[in-house]
Design an enzyme around this catalytic site. Structure first.
Site, PDB file in Angstrom:
ATOM      1  N   VAL A  65      -2.339  -3.823  -3.737  1.00  0.00           N
ATOM      2  CA  VAL A  65      -2.785  -2.502  -3.268  1.00  0.00           C
ATOM      3  C   VAL A  65      -2.176  -2.089  -1.928  1.00  0.00           C
ATOM      4  O   VAL A  65      -2.215  -0.921  -1.574  1.00  0.00           O
ATOM      5  CB  VAL A  65      -4.332  -2.416  -3.176  1.00  0.00           C
ATOM      6  CG1 VAL A  65      -4.957  -2.487  -4.552  1.00  0.00           C
ATOM      7  CG2 VAL A  65      -4.896  -3.486  -2.239  1.00  0.00           C
ATOM      8  N   TYR A 157     -13.157  -7.939   9.350  1.00  0.00           N
ATOM      9  CA  TYR A 157     -13.542  -7.481   8.011  1.00  0.00           C
ATOM     10  C   TYR A 157     -14.529  -6.320   8.120  1.00  0.00           C
ATOM     11  O   TYR A 157     -14.360  -5.279   7.453  1.00  0.00           O
ATOM     12  CB  TYR A 157     -14.171  -8.651   7.247  1.00  0.00           C
ATOM     13  CG  TYR A 157     -14.785  -8.299   5.913  1.00  0.00           C
ATOM     14  CD1 TYR A 157     -13.998  -8.178   4.770  1.00  0.00           C
ATOM     15  CD2 TYR A 157     -16.156  -8.093   5.784  1.00  0.00           C
ATOM     16  CE1 TYR A 157     -14.567  -7.865   3.539  1.00  0.00           C
ATOM     17  CE2 TYR A 157     -16.728  -7.775   4.563  1.00  0.00           C
ATOM     18  CZ  TYR A 157     -15.929  -7.663   3.440  1.00  0.00           C
ATOM     19  OH  TYR A 157     -16.489  -7.353   2.230  1.00  0.00           O
TER      20      TYR A 157
END
Ligand code: NAD
Length: 251
Positions: A65, A157
């Site tokens: 991606v 994250y």
């Protein structure tokens, strides 16, 4: 047993669909009547995905991606195999569980390059295709509980998921004139290869006290919310980040 055919005649593209929450989204979309194109880097899992979901229902294609050409080719696959698509699930993601003081900038960039850049690539490629084909499509991006609550060892994250949720709000505004909706769902601890073992090994006493429902989610429970956001039942929702976290943080 299927209790809905709401996706009959519809097609979804799911990134990170070879495992965990992405595979559960693909399964639920198919269960409710649709077809799915799965994109993932774990090509060794494709045979298993096809066996589970049915070769007539799912096409798997290698897709990183973070590489725009891969994402464009994934979307083209939906046109080639199924004549188009209606929903884009930008779900692929990675995490590195590590103390912030030990994190390298390369590790930070690795997380952002897949999590945020992947959502940018998938959302823009899908939106351009929807507009070119006059499709009132839905974009569903996978954010996280960490957009709202930060635990230890997940700071870059969490930042990447915050970026995804804010980005989704922005594209919701920009794409509404085209009839395209964009939303996020935000899973809490969910029993997948990414989190399940780590949560059990490293944080046996960490998440449970924060949860009202004292267990991890099954991936199918996240897929239910993701597929709702892609469905007509969510026709008035856009720009939202929906938390599905077992009551994490409410007490
Ligand atoms: P998982 O590891 O089971 O699935 C992630 C999938 O993404 C894998 O199949 C992996 O191969 C794929 N992937 C990784 N890098 C990729 C890339 N560059 N291009 C394409 N595919 C790639 O983990 P999961 O828990 O199912 O995670 C799915 C999503 O849910 C992620 O975005 C994750 O951040 C998010 N999430 C998970 C939890 C949880 O508790 N499991 C909680 C909050 C958010």
């Amino acid at each position: 047993m299927a209790y809905s055919d709401r996706f009959a005649g519809k097609v979804a593209v799911v990134t990170g669909g070879a495992s965990g929450i992405g595979k559960a989204i693909a399964a639920r979309y198919i269960q409710d009547g649709g077809k799915v194109v799965v994109g993932d880097v774990q090509i060794e899992k494709f045979d298993e995905v096809i066996a589970e979901l049915g070769a007539e229902n799912v096409v798997c294609r290698k897709c990183d991606v973070s590489v725009r050409e891969d994402v464009d080719a994934l979307i083209q696959t939906a046109y080639d195999k199924f004549g188009g698509f209606d929903a884009m699930f930008n779900n692929a993601g990675v995490n590195i569980f590590k103390d912030f003081l030990e994190f390298t900038i390369e590790e930070n960039d690795y997380i952002f390059n897949i999590n945020y850049r992947g959502v940018f690539n998938g959302s823009q490629a899908a939106a351009k295709a929807f507009i070119a084909h006059g499709t009132a499509g839905a974009i569903v991006n996978t954010s996280s509980i960490n957009y709202r609550c930060c635990g230890p060892n997940t700071t870059p994250y969490a930042a990447s998921k915050g970026a995804i949720s804010v980005f989704t709000r922005g594209i919701a505004v920009e794409l509404a004139p085209y009839g395209i909706r964009a939303n996020c769902f935000c899973p809490g601890s969910t029993d997948t290869p990414m989190v399940g073992k780590i949560a059990r090994d490293r944080f046996p006493n960490y998440t449970a006290p924060k949860l009202a429902i004292k267990r991890m989610a099954d991936p199918s429970e996240q897929a239910a919310v993701a597929c709702f956001l892609a469905s007509e039942d969510a026709s008035y929702m856009t720009g939202e980040s929906i938390f599905n976290v077992g009551g994490w943080g409410i007490s």
